[in-house]
Structures are given as structure tokens and as C-alpha cells.
Write a protein that holds these residues in place. Structure first.
Motif, PDB file in Angstrom:
ATOM      1  N   CYS A  22       0.820  -1.219   0.000  1.00  0.00           N
ATOM      2  CA  CYS A  22       0.000   0.000   0.000  1.00  0.00           C
ATOM      3  C   CYS A  22       0.848   1.260   0.000  1.00  0.00           C
ATOM      4  CB  CYS A  22      -1.008  -0.007   1.137  1.00  0.00           C
ATOM      5  SG  CYS A  22      -0.502  -0.752   2.663  1.00  0.00           S
ATOM      6  N   GLN A  25       1.369   3.206  -3.265  1.00  0.00           N
ATOM      7  CA  GLN A  25       0.311   4.057  -3.823  1.00  0.00           C
ATOM      8  C   GLN A  25       0.570   5.516  -3.475  1.00  0.00           C
ATOM      9  OE1 GLN A  25      -3.274   2.258  -2.025  1.00  0.00           O
ATOM     10  NE2 GLN A  25      -3.866   1.668  -4.096  1.00  0.00           N
ATOM     11  N   ARG A  53       2.352   6.909 -11.600  1.00  0.00           N
ATOM     12  CA  ARG A  53       1.387   5.931 -11.092  1.00  0.00           C
ATOM     13  C   ARG A  53       0.382   5.599 -12.185  1.00  0.00           C
ATOM     14  NH1 ARG A  53      -0.494   8.216  -5.406  1.00  0.00           N
ATOM     15  NH2 ARG A  53      -0.130  10.198  -6.444  1.00  0.00           N
ATOM     16  N   ASP A  56      -4.693   2.349 -11.554  1.00  0.00           N
ATOM     17  CA  ASP A  56      -5.099   1.628 -10.333  1.00  0.00           C
ATOM     18  C   ASP A  56      -4.539   2.274  -9.074  1.00  0.00           C
ATOM     19  OD1 ASP A  56      -2.422   0.888 -10.372  1.00  0.00           O
ATOM     20  OD2 ASP A  56      -2.790  -1.252 -10.701  1.00  0.00           O
ATOM     21  N   GLY A  57      -3.739   3.305  -9.247  1.00  0.00           N
ATOM     22  CA  GLY A  57      -3.213   4.039  -8.097  1.00  0.00           C
ATOM     23  C   GLY A  57      -1.820   3.628  -7.662  1.00  0.00           C
ATOM     24  N   TRP A  58      -1.346   2.449  -8.097  1.00  0.00           N
ATOM     25  CA  TRP A  58      -0.023   1.997  -7.673  1.00  0.00           C
ATOM     26  C   TRP A  58       1.066   2.501  -8.630  1.00  0.00           C
ATOM     27  CZ3 TRP A  58      -3.989  -1.160  -5.962  1.00  0.00           C
ATOM     28  CH2 TRP A  58      -3.894  -1.634  -4.653  1.00  0.00           C
ATOM     29  N   CYS A  59       2.253   2.572  -8.078  1.00  0.00           N
ATOM     30  CA  CYS A  59       3.438   2.996  -8.832  1.00  0.00           C
ATOM     31  C   CYS A  59       3.617   2.125 -10.085  1.00  0.00           C
ATOM     32  CB  CYS A  59       4.659   2.855  -7.918  1.00  0.00           C
ATOM     33  SG  CYS A  59       6.234   3.178  -8.715  1.00  0.00           S
ATOM     34  N   TYR A  96      -5.296   1.953   4.570  1.00  0.00           N
ATOM     35  CA  TYR A  96      -5.591   1.016   3.487  1.00  0.00           C
ATOM     36  C   TYR A  96      -6.474  -0.142   3.943  1.00  0.00           C
ATOM     37  CZ  TYR A  96      -4.698  -2.288  -0.342  1.00  0.00           C
ATOM     38  OH  TYR A  96      -4.833  -3.168  -1.379  1.00  0.00           O
TER      39      TYR A  96
END
Ligand code: SF4
Ligand code: SF4
Length: 106
Positions: A22, A25, A53, A56-59, A96
Motif C-alpha cells: 500500500c 500508492q 502511477r 489503479d493508483g499503484w506505482c 488502506y
């Protein structure tokens, strides 16, 4: 992440092996991180550089199957400083993993 990784015994139950990454993100500012591949870098609204990013918000550098960093040896300083089990880690995990209805209202 504007936050900041390393082993820590502060909270033994907290481990990256049982986490959805998490912290990956969070917004990661790039300062003197010249080893990060350009395809993972984006400009922010203030003219600085950050880790890109995806929707989906993740790196962008996170492997979505293993949830591990694909550029671990070349990861930014902020990611190196983000310590597993420290207060930032616990805070982002709490946000999260806590259902929105149970999160404290401002
Ligand atoms: S939030 Fe903490 S436990 Fe989860 S991947 Fe990041 S450092 Fe590891
Ligand atoms: S560079 Fe690696 S450790 Fe840093 S946010 Fe991206 S996937 Fe996570």
C-alpha cells in the motif's frame, strides 16, 4: 509517496510479505534519483518529478502479480527510507486496511 523501506521490529506483525504494497500508492518525489528509468517518471504540477502511477493508483514500477518493486536496486531514496513497521508504514496500512466506515471522520 511523499513518504518514505527497511527491516524493523517495532511492529512484528507488520511485514511486507503480507501487505498489498500500500505504500507504493503514495506519491514518490524524485530529488537526486538519477537511476530511475525514465519510463517510470512523471512531472508533477509544480514542475517536479515523481514516480509515475497507473490508473489503479499503484506505482508504475510495481509488479502487479508479485506486488514487488521491479526496480528495487534502483528505487528512489524516499522508497529506501520508508521503513517497514515504522509510523508512516503503520499509518498507511491503517488507512488502506480499515474500512471507510470505521475511519475517523474529520
Ligand atoms: S506499507 Fe509497510 S508493510 Fe506494506 S509494503 Fe510498505 S513498508 Fe511493507
Ligand atoms: S519505486 Fe518501487 S518501492 Fe518505490 S513506490 Fe515504486 S514500486 Fe514501490
Amino acid at each position: 509517496m511523499r513518504l518514505m523501506n527497511s527491516p524493523c521490529s517495532a511492529t512484528p506483525a507488520v511485514t511486507c510479505d503480507r501487505c498489498d504494497a500500500c505504500c507504493c500508492q503514495l506519491e514518490v518525489m524524485l530529488i537526486c534519483d538519477r537511476d530511475v528509468p525514465a519510463r517510470f517518471v512523471a512531472d508533477d504540477r509544480w514542475g517536479g518529478q515523481v514516480m509515475r502511477r497507473l490508473d489503479d493508483g499503484w506505482c508504475a514500477a510495481l509488479d502487479r502479480d508479485s506486488m514487488r518493486c521491479t526496480i528495487y536496486e534502483r528505487r528512489p531514496d524516499i522508497c529506501r527510507d520508508f521503513a517497514m513497521g515504522d509510523s508512516d508504514c503503520v499509518a498507511v496500512r491503517t488507512l488502506y486496511y480499515t474500512p471507510p466506515a470505521r475511519q475517523e471522520q474529520p
